[in-house]
Write a protein that holds these residues in place. Structure first.
Motif, PDB file in Angstrom:
ATOM      1  N   PRO A 125      -5.825   6.948   4.863  1.00  0.00           N
ATOM      2  CA  PRO A 125      -7.268   6.881   5.116  1.00  0.00           C
ATOM      3  C   PRO A 125      -8.142   6.782   3.873  1.00  0.00           C
ATOM      4  CG  PRO A 125      -6.378   9.072   5.600  1.00  0.00           C
ATOM      5  CD  PRO A 125      -5.210   8.169   5.398  1.00  0.00           C
ATOM      6  N   HIS A 126      -7.603   7.193   2.718  1.00  0.00           N
ATOM      7  CA  HIS A 126      -8.407   7.138   1.490  1.00  0.00           C
ATOM      8  C   HIS A 126      -8.474   5.722   0.912  1.00  0.00           C
ATOM      9  CE1 HIS A 126      -4.232   7.567   0.245  1.00  0.00           C
ATOM     10  NE2 HIS A 126      -4.565   7.010  -0.900  1.00  0.00           N
ATOM     11  N   ILE A 127      -7.577   4.815   1.321  1.00  0.00           N
ATOM     12  CA  ILE A 127      -7.606   3.440   0.813  1.00  0.00           C
ATOM     13  C   ILE A 127      -8.777   2.699   1.458  1.00  0.00           C
ATOM     14  CG2 ILE A 127      -6.391   1.224   0.711  1.00  0.00           C
ATOM     15  CD1 ILE A 127      -3.767   2.727   0.649  1.00  0.00           C
ATOM     16  N   LYS A 128      -9.597   2.055   0.627  1.00  0.00           N
ATOM     17  CA  LYS A 128     -10.744   1.301   1.133  1.00  0.00           C
ATOM     18  C   LYS A 128     -10.315  -0.143   1.414  1.00  0.00           C
ATOM     19  CE  LYS A 128     -13.247   4.880   0.044  1.00  0.00           C
ATOM     20  NZ  LYS A 128     -13.757   5.811   1.070  1.00  0.00           N
ATOM     21  N   VAL A 129     -10.737  -0.651   2.554  1.00  0.00           N
ATOM     22  CA  VAL A 129     -10.419  -2.034   2.926  1.00  0.00           C
ATOM     23  C   VAL A 129     -11.701  -2.854   2.900  1.00  0.00           C
ATOM     24  CG1 VAL A 129      -9.536  -3.574   4.708  1.00  0.00           C
ATOM     25  CG2 VAL A 129      -8.456  -1.345   4.348  1.00  0.00           C
TER      26      VAL A 129
ATOM     27  N   ILE B  36      -3.571  -0.009  10.680  1.00  0.00           N
ATOM     28  CA  ILE B  36      -2.442   0.866  10.327  1.00  0.00           C
ATOM     29  C   ILE B  36      -2.582   1.428   8.915  1.00  0.00           C
ATOM     30  CG2 ILE B  36      -0.896  -0.254  11.966  1.00  0.00           C
ATOM     31  CD1 ILE B  36       0.463  -1.660   9.621  1.00  0.00           C
ATOM     32  N   ILE B  37      -3.222   0.678   8.024  1.00  0.00           N
ATOM     33  CA  ILE B  37      -3.446   1.202   6.669  1.00  0.00           C
ATOM     34  C   ILE B  37      -4.404   2.386   6.719  1.00  0.00           C
ATOM     35  CG2 ILE B  37      -4.538   0.696   4.435  1.00  0.00           C
ATOM     36  CD1 ILE B  37      -3.331  -2.152   4.705  1.00  0.00           C
ATOM     37  N   LYS B  38      -5.518   2.244   7.455  1.00  0.00           N
ATOM     38  CA  LYS B  38      -6.481   3.340   7.551  1.00  0.00           C
ATOM     39  C   LYS B  38      -5.908   4.521   8.334  1.00  0.00           C
ATOM     40  CE  LYS B  38      -9.967   3.503   6.082  1.00  0.00           C
ATOM     41  NZ  LYS B  38     -10.422   3.963   4.744  1.00  0.00           N
ATOM     42  N   ARG B  39      -4.980   4.237   9.239  1.00  0.00           N
ATOM     43  CA  ARG B  39      -4.326   5.317   9.983  1.00  0.00           C
ATOM     44  C   ARG B  39      -3.432   6.154   9.076  1.00  0.00           C
ATOM     45  NH1 ARG B  39       0.186   3.069  13.583  1.00  0.00           N
ATOM     46  NH2 ARG B  39       1.217   3.153  11.535  1.00  0.00           N
TER      47      ARG B  39
ATOM     48  N   CYS C 296       0.827  -1.204   0.000  1.00  0.00           N
ATOM     49  CA  CYS C 296       0.000   0.000   0.000  1.00  0.00           C
ATOM     50  C   CYS C 296       0.862   1.255   0.000  1.00  0.00           C
ATOM     51  CB  CYS C 296      -0.938   0.009   1.211  1.00  0.00           C
ATOM     52  SG  CYS C 296      -2.316  -1.149   1.101  1.00  0.00           S
ATOM     53  N   LYS C 297       1.930   1.225   0.772  1.00  0.00           N
ATOM     54  CA  LYS C 297       2.844   2.365   0.845  1.00  0.00           C
ATOM     55  C   LYS C 297       3.514   2.628  -0.498  1.00  0.00           C
ATOM     56  CE  LYS C 297       6.750   4.093   3.591  1.00  0.00           C
ATOM     57  NZ  LYS C 297       7.701   3.772   4.695  1.00  0.00           N
TER      58      LYS C 297
END
Length: 216
Positions: free
Chosen positions: A74-78, A68-71, A43-44
């Motif tokens: 935040p625009h990435i949808k899980v 940690i991804i949403k932290r 993701c990074k």
């Protein structure tokens, strides 16, 4: 083009999903990950739009990775995809910002529709899982002391409270619009305004807020 990362420790499932999803004209596979840490790293590096996230993975599980991804992005949808129909997993993944939750027995079309739905800003929870989520949130609400109700509910209009109530019951925009005799676009605008008023990230957080504060 919707950029998708697939995170799963089972190579066969991961490759299969990659082949199925990669055939769609509007979807591009940005990476395949075997655990939560690798998912975060991809993701990074690639900044995808949607992550298909397995829950049960080694080293770092899907719930921790979602957090940690949403932290940090935040625009990435899980979109959580798992075989584990477990109350705590469901609640924690949504609490940390997952936009949807599907079991792995979902059909390819259901998964594709879910990806497109969360990409467009919606949320998606299968009906059998939605029941568990609502029950969990209701249990939380029952455990909430009456004087701890969030004062922010007082800034909502009656219409906005009605929308919160229906959203907290697990209804989608179309169902809310039908019940309140409004258009889908009007409901979408109302939800956006409510999120801004309450300083909440997404409709999942709004559903939690609604149930915890007795609006549903």
């Amino acid at each position: 083009m919707i950029k998708v990362v697939i995170a799963d420790d089972q190579d066969i499932l991961k490759q299969g999903l990659s082949m199925i999803l990669g055939k769609e004209e509007d979807i591009k596979i940005s990476g395949l990950a075997k655990d939560g840490q690798e998912t975060y790293d991809i993701c990074k590096d690639t900044i995808p739009d949607v992550v298909l996230m397995d829950i049960k993975m080694p080293n770092m599980n899907g719930v921790e990775a979602t957090k940690i991804i949403k932290r940090d992005f935040p625009h990435i949808k899980v979109l959580v995809l798992t075989t584990f129909n477990d109350d705590e997993y469901i609640y924690d993944a949504l609490k940390y910002g997952a936009s949807g939750y599907l079991l792995k027995d979902a059909s390819p079309n259901e998964i594709l529709n879910a990806i497109r739905t969360v990409y467009d800003g919606g949320s998606l929870i299968q009906p059998n899982i939605a029941t568990k989520v609502i029950n969990k949130f209701s249990q939380m609400a029952n455990e909430t002391i009456s004087n701890s109700v969030d004062d922010r509910i007082n800034i909502l209009t009656k219409r906005e409270k009605d929308i919160c109530r229906l959203l907290g019951e697990g209804k989608n925009n179309k169902e809310i619009a039908k019940e309140l005799y409004l258009s889908n676009g009007t409901i979408k605008n109302h939800i956006t305004n409510i999120l801004n008023k309450l300083d909440l990230r997404d409709r999942t957080q709004l559903a939690i807020f609604s149930v915890k504060n007795g609006l549903s």
